[in-house]
Design an enzyme around this catalytic site. Sequence first.
Site, short mmCIF file in Angstrom:
data_model
loop_
_atom_site.label_atom_id
_atom_site.label_comp_id
_atom_site.label_asym_id
_atom_site.label_seq_id
_atom_site.Cartn_x
_atom_site.Cartn_y
_atom_site.Cartn_z
N GLN A 237 0.83 -1.20 0.00
CA GLN A 237 0.00 0.00 0.00
C GLN A 237 0.87 1.25 0.00
O GLN A 237 0.40 2.34 -0.31
CB GLN A 237 -0.93 0.01 1.23
CG GLN A 237 -2.02 -1.06 1.16
CD GLN A 237 -3.00 -1.04 2.32
OE1 GLN A 237 -3.23 -2.06 2.94
NE2 GLN A 237 -3.59 0.10 2.63
N ARG A 384 -9.69 -0.58 7.27
CA ARG A 384 -10.64 0.32 6.64
C ARG A 384 -11.02 1.50 7.55
O ARG A 384 -12.19 1.83 7.72
CB ARG A 384 -11.91 -0.41 6.20
CG ARG A 384 -12.56 0.37 5.06
CD ARG A 384 -13.64 -0.39 4.36
NE ARG A 384 -14.11 0.43 3.25
CZ ARG A 384 -14.41 -0.04 2.05
NH1 ARG A 384 -14.30 -1.29 1.78
NH2 ARG A 384 -14.85 0.78 1.10
N CYS A 385 -9.99 2.11 8.13
CA CYS A 385 -10.24 3.33 8.89
C CYS A 385 -8.92 4.05 9.05
O CYS A 385 -7.87 3.49 8.79
CB CYS A 385 -10.82 3.02 10.27
SG CYS A 385 -9.69 2.19 11.38
N GLU A 760 -13.28 5.12 4.11
CA GLU A 760 -13.33 4.44 5.40
C GLU A 760 -14.49 4.88 6.27
O GLU A 760 -14.85 4.18 7.22
CB GLU A 760 -11.99 4.65 6.09
CG GLU A 760 -10.89 4.03 5.22
CD GLU A 760 -9.49 4.44 5.57
OE1 GLU A 760 -9.33 5.54 6.13
OE2 GLU A 760 -8.56 3.69 5.28
#
Lengths: 812, 288
Positions: A237, A384-385, A760
């Site tokens: 990522q 996902r945050c 997110e």
Amino acid sequence: MNDQTPTKAEREARLQGMGCKRKRVEDIRFTQGRGNYVDDIKLPGMLFGDFYRSPYPHARIKKLDTSRAKALPGVRAVLTAADLKPLNLHYMPTLAGDVQAVLADEKVLFQNQEVAFVIADDRYIAADAIELIDCEYEELPVLVDPSKALLPDAPILREDIVDKMVGAHGPRRHANHIFNWQVGEKDGTDEAFASAPVTVKETFYYHRTHPSPLETCQALASMDKIKGELTLYGTFQAPHVIRTVVSLISGLPEHKIHVIAPDIGGGFGNKVGAYAGYVCAVVGSIVLGKPVKWVEDRMENLSTTSFARDYHMTTELAATQDGKILAMRCYVLADHGAFDACADPSKWPAGFMNICTGSYDIPVAHLEVDGVYTNKASGGVAYRCSFRVTEAVYAIERAVEVLAQKLGMDSADLRVKNFIRRDQFPYHAALGWEYDSGDYHFAMEKAMTAVDYRGLRTEQAAKREAFKRGETREIMGIGVSFFTEIVGAGPSKNCDILGIGMFDSCEIRIHPTGSVIARMGTKSQGQGHETTYAQILATELGIPADDIMIEEGNTDTAPYGLGTYGSRSTPTAGAATAMAARKIRAKAQMIAAHLLEVHHNDLEWDVDGFQVKGLPEKRKSMKEIAWASYNQPIPNLEPGLEAVNYYDPPNMTYPFGAYFCVMDIDVDTGVFKVRRFYALDDCGTRINPMIIEGQVHGGLTEAFAVSMGQEIRYDAMGNVMGASFMDFFLPTAVETPHWETDFTETPSPHHPIGAKGVGESPHVGGVPCFSNAVNDAFSFLGTTHINMPHDAWRMWEMAEKLGLHAQANAAA
Amino acid sequence: MIPGRFEYHRPKSLPEAVALLAKLGEDARPLAGGHSLIPMMKLRMATPEHLVDLAGIADLKGIRHEGGRIVIGAMTTQAELIASADLSAALPILKETALLIADPQVRYVGTLGGNVANGDPGNDMPAVMMALDATYQLAGEKGAREVAAREFYQGAYFTALEPGEMLAAISIPVPPAGHGAAYEKLKRKIGDYATAAAAVVLTKADGRIATCAIALTNVGDTPLLAEEAAHILTGTSADAASLARAIAAAEAITEPATDGRGTAAYRTKMAGIMLERALARALARAAG
């Protein structure tokens, strides 16, 4: 103008710029199976690496014999810690300032820990060789419960740092202690609590789970010994950070390392950190001079690389009798597993947990976090945050429900009463953040009207009466959540990774014919960057999005950036994209002025070119300007048309939203039905509404999964349970509820295009919304909090505990 | 997730398959749809040295009537069971159950024979076969023999199959017209094994239950035939008290494991609730 001249609206539409529901350009290859993922890459002579892993969660390695494995035909090497030690590679640095064993050194600290790395001609031989590794262990007492980690007689896990009583984040008070982190005013908060008319206190356990992307973590390392260059393909990522890390730990000069992140099949935080597999593939390739590929299987992914959450959050609120919140206190016991491998900006050991005052104007607050080691896999990634923001929002959004229950107030009304008002922005929160913009009251009112909130409460009251009368075995829950995210890390004044400021970047080149290539320091894992960045550029440059190629992931060509996670791409690289485009437009204006023989101040921008003020027929399109920039000398200007921008954001961005869930639970089976889920998101300026909707659907689905069943559990012996898709809950289309989406649009005042990021938010807001629905359903029976995951059997157990089954039997 | 080495065999006929299995002995496993065996091999929990793939044997496929029975070839897929109009008319519970197994992709490959012969207590068809009092036709080196489904299951993954023996067909007595049957399954999600499930086959006469068979899935080491529960109901009008007693009797024979699907106590109760629901539907479907 004649009839053939396109109107301004037509020219704008042709650009497919910001606000357009442009179809995702990357889907053309993804939907036809023509993506190019790490495992699609095959290099000549490529070998395969695979791990032998520990069956024990805590044990001393008495003997490790790899001779039988090495003797198997087709096996090229078997690496152990003993091989890595002379290279000083048996440990690697983590993003959290700790070190992590690459291959277990003398002892293992969690089940499935990497002990040896087999490199063979193919995957089958490697898997066979693993069976031939002889390892003898002496089992040690296992530490599973983090609340026992700091007891005087707790087994000591990290013998490698036992004497290091000051960690990366200050003093450690026990061998199993990682850090103590405090934010806010302790004394002021204590005083507020001491004198408050009403206080509530509840411990919320946010269970351990995992991002579980479709594609697992993988790497392919290829060392060219002649050129002294390493090419490393991987599921990264943040490819530039990986290049720097590889250079720092391998000693190879950074310019001789080519890191390439090809297409990535989902990340959700799983692919931010560096893993043993990456290091072993690199070492294997350096040792053998051949490409070495490592591909995690699903069980390895779920049980070793990067769990998320595992926070025990004791949360307190103080308030007046009429529901004005006076103070917040939060104590977190954070289970980090065997190594502190949280992927947070360096100075934030608990990420941005101090956003836990939420969307409310709370005058004073105090947050304390203790991080501890246990015999579990390491991680603590932002699934996902933004960093620990899901945890923070869960704590406050559960706490306001508990407070509302104690006060006998409606929880939506309690929220509205305490919201930060529109005129308070930029708002300085008690725990240090400066919220950029918001209109919470407007968003909440819109949402409450959309779902007919009062009508739902009336229906619920009637259903509860019917339940008490024995006419139904279903209870109805209404979940409310109002969240504020903090994303776009971040300003280099307080955000860095390994000392590198968390700016991001964009480099744009316009070709002579007016088409464009732009490269960023971020890396899409499915977010649709190739589509959305091109839309920003289309609007800023007046060049159709279809004529703009977006490229990411190749560290040789892309400008340095910190990658994609924490919803940072739009706030950082998206801003860099607009800023670089504006540099180009400024130069284009000078070129147009030369071509039109006017002063540049006499020109104005018009959709896709410059025109002389008051004389719209005298204009030069960007296409013409691009050609001119290569085709003729322009006085006082360099040829060509390109620009680069490194954007260091002045602040984070603060997306927010209002979510509502309506759920019915059968108390006899615990089976639940989500009748309705409504999500209103405000992510500032909306670049592509269709992609936003897709992001919201995906984030809500993951929120549904986490809150209603997904978990990585350990038994009392330290065995990891449920690390396969047989048990780890990934909802299919059948289980997933229908999502209703809505929005308000409050631009960020400090972002060049006002965008805040959205990927997110739905996860952050969704998890407490589902959990609040479950808790709300049971609350009339006297419960104040039920921990997630809310799978059917746990809900049945709660009903059993409340005597609902005995009651029914007696009635029958 | 990579299996060990094995040899692959693909016989063309039943005798050839039987001969191969006899020759290769305990190191060989017959391969049907593979949805149970292959994952076990990938985890190296099963390490057969020989796989005898039965997919090339035409005789093992198909659905046919033989007197008052329906005989289904072991290699008939779940999808083929679902698609058979004949079966839907005569034995609707088979279609109902097949539709609760995994997902369409699995059902196109997964077979009835594999489902019943593997001995996995999580499989759905064994309980249904016990409730229907089906008979398994086994083939082996020493010849063919028949074993009742109710006698077949001995423990988790242990069955009456002798080494070298394989399942050739399933023979089911066709219940009388007007019978009522149902299969109720609680699962966490599509593709999951049952948290608990119940199969019921019954007939009614003059408003009373004339015959009744009940079996439970995944709440013990084997599928469980709930004889006492069925006995309690037989002859009753399915009144509330009898139903409650029957359900309690069925719950009493369960011995589920505590796992990701829930605690043992939960799974026992869910077996009762699945039975309650299956009985209600079977009773509603039955004539008389």
